[in-house]
Design an enzyme around this catalytic site. Structure first.
Site, PDB file in Angstrom:
ATOM      1  N   THR A 196      -5.084   1.918  -8.309  1.00  0.00           N
ATOM      2  CA  THR A 196      -6.080   1.466  -9.286  1.00  0.00           C
ATOM      3  C   THR A 196      -5.711   1.887 -10.706  1.00  0.00           C
ATOM      4  O   THR A 196      -5.856   1.108 -11.656  1.00  0.00           O
ATOM      5  CB  THR A 196      -7.472   2.012  -8.934  1.00  0.00           C
ATOM      6  OG1 THR A 196      -7.378   3.429  -8.708  1.00  0.00           O
ATOM      7  CG2 THR A 196      -8.033   1.353  -7.687  1.00  0.00           C
ATOM      8  N   GLY A 197      -5.236   3.128 -10.866  1.00  0.00           N
ATOM      9  CA  GLY A 197      -4.886   3.597 -12.204  1.00  0.00           C
ATOM     10  C   GLY A 197      -3.707   2.854 -12.792  1.00  0.00           C
ATOM     11  O   GLY A 197      -3.715   2.490 -13.973  1.00  0.00           O
TER      12      GLY A 197
END
Length: 274
Positions: A196-197
């Site tokens: 996600t990051g």
């Protein structure tokens, strides 16, 4: 329509969930051209990181020089940097570029495995001093000394709220003048959040590289990540990859009636919201 050229300086994830693989998928789906300078090769899957091989610093620099000298670059995304020596050398190279630089200070994988030693984290200051936007999650922000410590470097700060307790996620965009924007939404109940990051930082780089205002690039990036989480294909026994390949591309401004983006944000737009 001009294709934004995005240089990603990061590590490779053999499981395809995070790192270079997530970056390429994200940039491609958002209409950009992804170029890479790989800093590390990892053996990892949805359960964890089994091995890490750091790429020599001179090879990392050679990759950067190769693509910048020929293809050019509209924005840079930095993820896993590998070593303190590579962090300093990359900072030296990027000082010559006047383009948006997004720094995702990767320290720990979703599985909990460490991806940066103490010396490398100490060298992050060089990269934060160059970055247009730093994009830590809450544990990374704490390790960097908190909001004031990151903002002291002069750029923007995107605080990712996914690690907070509770059923809501708040992502915040800060500048020297205070909070520019925030997005609050329900936390998606899933274990498939690997990458996600990386995805958020690459989506932000793609938006800024295309000339979007920072608030619009921020909203496009957060929206892309949420769609990708929902669309996760459910692979692996642990923290599975997102579904970037299933996210519909954003509308082109000419199709939506919005004004066309203007290229105005370089690496030194730090703190300047005009």
């Amino acid at each position: 329509m001009t294709t934004p050229r995005i240089l990603v300086i990061a590590g490779s994830d053999s499981g395809g969930g995070a790192g270079i693989q997530a970056d390429i998928k994200t940039i491609t789906m958002l209409g950009g051209h992804a170029m890479t300078a790989i800093t590390a090769v990892t053996a990892q899957n949805t359960l964890g990181v089994q091995a890490v091989h750091l790429i020599p610093t001179d090879i990392v620099l050679a990759q950067i020089d190769s693509v910048v000298s020929d293809i050019g670059v509209d924005a840079v995304k930095i993820g896993m940097i590998g070593s303190a020596a590579t962090a300093h050398a990359v900072a030296d190279r990027l000082e010559a570029l006047d383009v948006p630089i997004i720094f995702d200070p990767v320290m720990i994988a979703t599985s909990g495995d460490s991806l940066a030693d103490a010396d490398t984290i100490a060298a992050f200051g060089r990269l934060m001093a160059l970055a247009s936007v730093v994009t830590p999650n809450l544990p990374e922000l704490e390790a960097l000394g908190g909001e004031a410590a990151v903002m002291a470097h002069g750029g923007h700060l995107l605080v990712k709220g996914g690690h907070a307790e509770g059923y809501r996620v708040i992502d915040r965009l800060l500048s020297a003048n205070g909070e520019l924007d925030r997005i609050e939404g329900e936390k998606i109940d899933t274990r498939h959040t690997h990458g996600t990051g990386c995805t958020l930082a690459s989506a932000l780089a793609c938006g800024l590289g295309a000339g979007l205002p920072i608030e619009q690039a921020f909203r496009q990036a957060v929206r892309f990540v949420r769609h990708a989480i929902v669309a996760a294909p459910g692979l692996g026994q642990g923290h599975g990859p997102l579904g970037q390949q299933f996210v519909p591309p954003p509308r082109h401004p000419r199709e939506s009636g919005d004004p066309a983006p203007t290229k105005k944000l370089g690496s030194r737009f730090r703190g300047n919201d005009e």
